[in-house]
Write a protein that holds these residues in place. Structure first.
Motif, mmCIF file in Angstrom:
data_model
loop_
_atom_site.group_PDB
_atom_site.id
_atom_site.type_symbol
_atom_site.label_atom_id
_atom_site.label_comp_id
_atom_site.label_asym_id
_atom_site.label_seq_id
_atom_site.Cartn_x
_atom_site.Cartn_y
_atom_site.Cartn_z
ATOM 1 N N CYS A 266 -5.321 -16.706 -3.555
ATOM 2 C CA CYS A 266 -5.394 -16.978 -4.997
ATOM 3 C C CYS A 266 -5.534 -15.714 -5.834
ATOM 4 O O CYS A 266 -5.093 -15.664 -6.967
ATOM 5 C CB CYS A 266 -6.569 -17.909 -5.286
ATOM 6 N N CYS A 271 -10.362 -19.087 -3.683
ATOM 7 C CA CYS A 271 -10.038 -19.754 -2.417
ATOM 8 C C CYS A 271 -10.847 -19.261 -1.221
ATOM 9 O O CYS A 271 -10.963 -19.962 -0.222
ATOM 10 C CB CYS A 271 -8.548 -19.598 -2.120
ATOM 11 N N GLY A 272 -11.359 -18.064 -1.260
ATOM 12 C CA GLY A 272 -12.149 -17.549 -0.146
ATOM 13 C C GLY A 272 -11.331 -16.946 0.982
ATOM 14 O O GLY A 272 -11.890 -16.458 1.960
ATOM 15 N N CYS A 274 -9.788 -14.201 1.254
ATOM 16 C CA CYS A 274 -9.851 -12.743 1.407
ATOM 17 C C CYS A 274 -11.231 -12.246 1.859
ATOM 18 O O CYS A 274 -11.430 -11.040 1.973
ATOM 19 C CB CYS A 274 -9.470 -12.066 0.095
ATOM 20 N N CYS A 304 -10.740 -9.496 -3.788
ATOM 21 C CA CYS A 304 -9.721 -9.714 -4.822
ATOM 22 C C CYS A 304 -10.302 -9.615 -6.227
ATOM 23 O O CYS A 304 -9.567 -9.385 -7.180
ATOM 24 C CB CYS A 304 -9.028 -11.054 -4.624
HETATM 25 FE FE1 FES Z 1 -8.757 -16.144 -3.011
HETATM 26 FE FE2 FES Z 1 -9.828 -13.689 -2.858
HETATM 27 S S1 FES Z 1 -10.849 -15.554 -3.154
HETATM 28 S S2 FES Z 1 -7.796 -14.270 -2.503
#
Ligand code: FES
Length: 317
Positions: A266, A271-272, A274, A304
């Motif tokens: 994202c 989204c978590g 990364c 991110c």
């Molecule tokens: Fe989605 Fe970092 S939280 S890419």
């Protein structure tokens, strides 16, 4: 990643379109669980996540719904304007960062606007499992809510409660009444605009709900890196490298530029995907993914969007 066919594109409400995706060869699709999403590669360099909203037992299709947001960074508009029935598009495998805790006795589901998408899959799942739940679906007006007819005619219609800003006072969301008696056997799940979620979650916290019982999924977040942010550096302990992170550049960007492979999706802290383990230093968490407890643990961060309070952050990379 694999190719999938857009079998149906349907206007569900004002500004909301659903897409039914099937295997081009008619094969079964990889199974998914309630709360899962897929990455859609809309065009090179443009990847977006959308929650699957059909019943999780289905393997012949995936259904997503997309709100055409005027303020979007291009993803939702491109989905509406340039993806048509019959098109082949590239998607990733379903991933679930918003799992249902199977052990609760009662589930309170809150959806704000397009936040209905993961909640719809959860409602289907909970109904199929014979679990007790209530789905509270909030929005400005019925014309802007997707899946209203589907919900009204669903086998779990009795568990669905609509709360419209332009509806009669009697149907307004009564949070004190709904959240008044937290119990260890209840879990709360919420998805929707940030203000709506903060409002509900703060009310729940204020009424004594435990953080572990509050589950949320943000679907968009403001980009938070600015030129005023202090520069810092990250040390990659395993590879013994140090990379400078200037103001207005993200750690993710600088790692990728330095040839370090980091998964991401994202790029908005939602989204978590990364997440990177942190060994030393104090991250300045700016994501919306980690819980308050996870933030305090200080042992991982989202490159991110998050930064560092310490001049150097040591990462397990
Ligand atoms: Fe989605 Fe970092 S939280 S890419």
């Amino acid at each position: 990643m694999h190719k999938i066919k857009v079998n149906r594109k349907l206007k569900e409400a004002e500004g909301i379109t659903s897409f039914e995706l099937v295997s081009p060869a008619g094969d079964e699709l990889p199974a998914f669980t309630a709360g899962a999403h897929i990455d859609i590669h809309i065009r090179p360099g443009l990847v977006r996540q959308y929650s699957l909203c059909n019943p999780p037992g289905e393997t012949h299709r995936y259904v997503i719904a997309v709100l055409n947001e005027p303020t979007s960074r291009g993803g939702s508009k491109a989905m509406h304007d340039s993806i048509e029935e019959g098109d082949l598009i590239t998607i990733g495998l379903p991933r679930n960062l918003f799992e249902l805790d199977g052990g609760a006795e009662h589930y309170l589901l809150f959806a704000g606007g397009i936040g209905i998408t993961p909640m719809l899959a959860m409602a289907h799942h909970l109904y199929a499992q014979g679990k007790s739940f209530a789905l509270h679906y909030c929005g400005r007006t019925a014309a802007r809510l997707a899946f209203v007819q589907q919900l009204r005619h669903s086998p779990f219609a009795n568990a669905v409660h609509f709360h419209l800003d332009d509806g009669p006072t009697s149907q307004r969301l009564d949070l004190p009444q709904l959240l008044g008696t937290p119990s260890p056997s209840q879990q709360l799940y919420i998805c929707g605009p940030t203000g709506f979620m903060d409002f509900v979650l703060n009310e729940a916290r204020g009424r004594g709900w435990h953080e572990d019982a509050l589950h949320r999924e943000y679907f968009s977040a403001p980009v938070t890196t600015t030129a005023q942010d202090p520069a810092f550096e990250v040390e990659l302990r395993q590879s013994q490298r140090v990379i400078a992170i200037p103001a207005a550049r993200t750690v993710l960007e600088m790692l990728l530029e330095a040839g370090v492979e980091v998964a991401s999706s994202c790029e908005q802290g939602v989204c978590g995907s990364c997440l990177i383990p942190v060994l030393e230093g104090q991250p300045d968490h700016r994501d919306q993914f980690l819980t308050a407890q996870e933030r305090q643990a200080n042992n991982c961060f989202t490159p991110c969007c998050s930064r560092s309070f310490s001049p150097r952050l040591v990462l397990d990379l």
